[in-house]
Design an enzyme around this catalytic site. Sequence first.
Site, PDB file in Angstrom:
ATOM      1  N   LYS A   1       0.695  -1.150  -0.014  1.00 59.01           N
ATOM      2  CA  LYS A   1      -0.084   0.072   0.048  1.00 59.01           C
ATOM      3  C   LYS A   1       0.988   1.188   0.133  1.00 59.01           C
ATOM      4  CE  LYS A   1       0.649   1.897   3.464  1.00 59.01           C
ATOM      5  NZ  LYS A   1       1.856   2.388   4.118  1.00 59.01           N
TER       6      LYS A   1
ATOM      7  N   TYR B   1      -5.004   3.953   5.896  1.00 60.57           N
ATOM      8  CA  TYR B   1      -5.501   3.118   6.963  1.00 60.57           C
ATOM      9  C   TYR B   1      -7.132   3.648   7.525  1.00 60.57           C
ATOM     10  CZ  TYR B   1      -1.215   0.553   6.913  1.00 60.57           C
ATOM     11  OH  TYR B   1      -0.083  -0.125   6.383  1.00 60.57           O
TER      12      TYR B   1
HETATM   13  P1  NAD Z   1      12.198   1.524   2.624  1.00 57.15           P
HETATM   14  O1  NAD Z   1      12.489   2.836   2.264  1.00 57.15           O
HETATM   15  O2  NAD Z   1      12.610   1.027   3.957  1.00 57.15           O
HETATM   16  O3  NAD Z   1      12.678   0.525   1.441  1.00 57.15           O
HETATM   17  C1  NAD Z   1      12.276   0.735   0.304  1.00 57.15           C
HETATM   18  C2  NAD Z   1      13.305  -0.228  -0.629  1.00 57.15           C
HETATM   19  O4  NAD Z   1      13.102   0.285  -1.998  1.00 57.15           O
HETATM   20  C3  NAD Z   1      14.778  -0.200  -0.311  1.00 57.15           C
HETATM   21  O5  NAD Z   1      15.056  -1.610  -0.284  1.00 57.15           O
HETATM   22  C4  NAD Z   1      15.158   0.645  -1.297  1.00 57.15           C
HETATM   23  O6  NAD Z   1      16.704   0.058  -1.696  1.00 57.15           O
HETATM   24  C5  NAD Z   1      14.493   0.110  -2.624  1.00 57.15           C
HETATM   25  N1  NAD Z   1      14.432   1.329  -3.720  1.00 57.15           N
HETATM   26  C6  NAD Z   1      14.502   1.077  -4.974  1.00 57.15           C
HETATM   27  N2  NAD Z   1      14.534   2.181  -5.672  1.00 57.15           N
HETATM   28  C7  NAD Z   1      14.429   3.209  -4.754  1.00 57.15           C
HETATM   29  C8  NAD Z   1      14.477   4.844  -4.695  1.00 57.15           C
HETATM   30  N3  NAD Z   1      14.353   5.168  -5.915  1.00 57.15           N
HETATM   31  N4  NAD Z   1      14.381   5.272  -3.742  1.00 57.15           N
HETATM   32  C9  NAD Z   1      14.259   4.587  -2.432  1.00 57.15           C
HETATM   33  N5  NAD Z   1      14.182   3.238  -2.370  1.00 57.15           N
HETATM   34  C10 NAD Z   1      14.415   2.604  -3.550  1.00 57.15           C
HETATM   35  O7  NAD Z   1      10.465   1.565   2.448  1.00 57.15           O
HETATM   36  P2  NAD Z   1       9.491   0.544   3.416  1.00 57.15           P
HETATM   37  O8  NAD Z   1       9.308   1.222   4.466  1.00 57.15           O
HETATM   38  O9  NAD Z   1       9.983  -0.752   3.241  1.00 57.15           O
HETATM   39  O10 NAD Z   1       8.239   0.708   2.383  1.00 57.15           O
HETATM   40  C11 NAD Z   1       8.129  -0.054   1.170  1.00 57.15           C
HETATM   41  C12 NAD Z   1       6.764  -0.185   0.723  1.00 57.15           C
HETATM   42  O11 NAD Z   1       6.162  -0.912   1.689  1.00 57.15           O
HETATM   43  C13 NAD Z   1       5.964   1.358   0.757  1.00 57.15           C
HETATM   44  O12 NAD Z   1       4.825   0.793  -0.409  1.00 57.15           O
HETATM   45  C14 NAD Z   1       5.237   1.334   2.168  1.00 57.15           C
HETATM   46  O13 NAD Z   1       4.042   1.912   1.933  1.00 57.15           O
HETATM   47  C15 NAD Z   1       4.861  -0.304   2.348  1.00 57.15           C
HETATM   48  N6  NAD Z   1       4.882  -0.462   3.765  1.00 57.15           N
HETATM   49  C16 NAD Z   1       3.707  -0.971   3.957  1.00 57.15           C
HETATM   50  C17 NAD Z   1       3.621  -1.328   5.469  1.00 57.15           C
HETATM   51  C18 NAD Z   1       2.313  -2.020   5.806  1.00 57.15           C
HETATM   52  O14 NAD Z   1       1.975  -2.250   7.164  1.00 57.15           O
HETATM   53  N7  NAD Z   1       1.471  -2.604   4.861  1.00 57.15           N
HETATM   54  C19 NAD Z   1       4.380  -0.817   6.475  1.00 57.15           C
HETATM   55  C20 NAD Z   1       5.601  -0.155   5.948  1.00 57.15           C
HETATM   56  C21 NAD Z   1       5.801   0.098   4.520  1.00 57.15           C
END
Ligand code: NAD
Length: 370
Positions: free
Chosen positions: A139, A225
């Site tokens: 999401k 949410y």
């Molecule tokens: P994060 O920043 O921790 O991780 C992002 C990942 O994408 C990293 O591995 C990074 O290397 C990669 N990436 C590739 N291209 C990139 C760019 N141009 N810029 C930045 N990162 C890049 O993010 P996250 O918290 O893991 O979130 C990722 C997804 O998961 C999002 O859609 C977020 O909304 C979702 N999420 C959902 C929940 C949930 O409870 N369902 C919780 C947290 C995050």
Amino acid sequence: MKECNTSRRNFLRNLSYGIGGLAISDFFTFPVNASEAGKKKLGIALVGLGNYSSGQLAPALQETKHCYLAGIVTGTPEKEKIWASKYDIVERNIYNYENFDAINNNSDIDIVYVVLPVSMHHDFIIRAARAGKHVICEKPMALNARECEEMIAVCKENDRLLSIGYRLHFEPHNQEMMRLGQKQIFGKVLSVDAANGFVYRGDPKAWRLNKSLSGGGGLMDMGIYAIQGARYTLGEEPTFVTAREQKTNHELFKEVDETVFWELEFPSGARSSGQSSYNANFNYLKAQATGGSFELTSAYRYSGIEGRSSKGGDMAFSQVNQQALQMDDFALCVKNNKQSRVSGEEGLMDMKVIDAIYRSLSSGKREQII
Ligand code: NAD
């Protein structure tokens, strides 16, 4: 007690298929590869190994019964070895963003789970579906409703199942809100107050604060949410919204929204006041019905969710591994040719609401959700 909770959960799950009035048919079937149907556990490849994959999804995949962590797709070569040895991932199941499409030849991978910045969801879901994989998208589903529609269309063209990482549909307290609201246990629901926000203390250069990568700020990330909560408590779709924004930190949030307030109008006459923020802590889902009220506090967290009602006191549900239940449910959907209850259409509906909220912020007017 555990057994009772389980059968209650199953009952609530069945109820929740009709959430939001979406015509999701239990009988809508998809062709399944013989190999998927015959496998004990389906192989999942995580795309993007950031905080959510490493902190939640990979650990949850150690507890799942119907799927396992079979592969990874990463743009960071150093992560390949670390993940391979930590999770016993064979070299042929490790991809980067460039060679990812070759996953179509890999029978170890049945499901691709896209966990990347929002702007990359559309591209990777479409590539995965075209490579013949069923897909889970984190999401918010995409930057806007138009992208969601394209993703749904490509998955349908390729006969692939699409699901959104809406873990709370598998969480008992949230399932109880669905039951109490949709079954009108306390009478007709008149209003839902829902809010989700935290004080952002992360990297000021992170993708979440970059509009072209995130599509927006607290509303896209947290507010989604609260919108979902209102939709699944009421079991109907909002038709109009009026929104306003408040910004105190213009430097940090120069590209994205900081705090947004909105009022959703539903066909039944119910209303939902919502709030999202990257600069204030709140986390609740509260419903007022003609005959009483019911609510969750810490409504949207991974654990520690609490709820109560005006008649029944505290809700006595156990805490569950939401992500494990969510992924297992999708694996079973794939095995049994069944549409997920957290389908692409669910993700699309939230994006339609979010699009309308952004339209209302720029017009200053009440906007139709279309
Ligand atoms: P994060 O920043 O921790 O991780 C992002 C990942 O994408 C990293 O591995 C990074 O290397 C990669 N990436 C590739 N291209 C990139 C760019 N141009 N810029 C930045 N990162 C890049 O993010 P996250 O918290 O893991 O979130 C990722 C997804 O998961 C999002 O859609 C977020 O909304 C979702 N999420 C959902 C929940 C949930 O409870 N369902 C919780 C947290 C995050």
